[in-house]
Enzyme design. Sequence first.
Site, PDB file in Angstrom:
ATOM      1  N   ALA A  11      41.497  27.648  38.521  1.00  0.00           N
ATOM      2  CA  ALA A  11      41.413  26.197  39.067  1.00  0.00           C
ATOM      3  C   ALA A  11      42.511  25.481  39.508  1.00  0.00           C
ATOM      4  CB  ALA A  11      40.860  25.318  38.046  1.00  0.00           C
ATOM      5  N   GLU A  45      37.105  31.093  44.812  1.00  0.00           N
ATOM      6  CA  GLU A  45      37.075  31.759  43.517  1.00  0.00           C
ATOM      7  C   GLU A  45      36.298  30.734  42.390  1.00  0.00           C
ATOM      8  OE1 GLU A  45      41.238  34.154  43.278  1.00  0.00           O
ATOM      9  OE2 GLU A  45      41.358  31.985  42.887  1.00  0.00           O
ATOM     10  N   VAL A  86      45.668  35.651  36.177  1.00  0.00           N
ATOM     11  CA  VAL A  86      46.617  35.908  35.196  1.00  0.00           C
ATOM     12  C   VAL A  86      48.318  35.951  35.419  1.00  0.00           C
ATOM     13  CG1 VAL A  86      47.186  38.700  35.467  1.00  0.00           C
ATOM     14  CG2 VAL A  86      46.935  37.397  33.169  1.00  0.00           C
ATOM     15  N   ASP A 100      52.195  43.424  43.481  1.00  0.00           N
ATOM     16  CA  ASP A 100      51.283  42.506  42.646  1.00  0.00           C
ATOM     17  C   ASP A 100      49.860  43.353  42.717  1.00  0.00           C
ATOM     18  OD1 ASP A 100      50.143  42.196  45.239  1.00  0.00           O
ATOM     19  OD2 ASP A 100      50.377  40.140  45.059  1.00  0.00           O
TER      20      ASP A 100
END
Length: 205
Positions: free
Chosen positions: A135, A142, A14, A81
């Site tokens: 991506a 991932e 995000v 973070d």
Amino acid sequence: MKKQFIAVEGPIGVGKSSLTHKLSQTYNFYEEKEIITENPFLSDFYEDISKWSFQTEMFFLCNRYKQFQDLALIEQGIVSDYHIHKNKIFANNTLTSSEYNKFSRIYDILTEDLEMPNIIIFLDAELATLKARIAHRNRSFEHQIADDYLLNLKRDYNAYYESLKAEGARVIRIDTTQLDFMKYDEDYQYILELVNPLIGGQDYE
């Protein structure tokens, strides 16, 4: 006066780390970075979540616990973070009920005396946006993330945000689907307009 301690949270991809870095520069706060790639179980985890989830979640918990311990020594403001509570969000999605109960008890013991963030910025985005950002950054481990896994994280993060908001915590939720705050300064300024009242101790409505 108690130092400002901001946590930027939200589902995978995000933009938490990117916003954390920019905010740390804007406010001259200490930047706390989450340990991700150092987790030796992560690649195995995404290939077989049920088999490797407990090891993965315990590694993250122990490392984040140590990082939050060290943050107590920082005198300036902090922007991180991640929030250590994310361990429970992820664990709830990956562990069996028996494993989660054990994990939750360990979490409660480790975190009972930790200094916690007093401002939380929740970032969110539509599934397609999250997948595109994941991506783009091209982390090999991932590539196997399933849509259902991301959707469950979105759901649980929104539930956590709503629970904190109901308690009167200093929290804000920002949908970043149409924002590119790394590329466009006006998008970043828009975020600052939302965050600045929290930094100043005011309530955001």
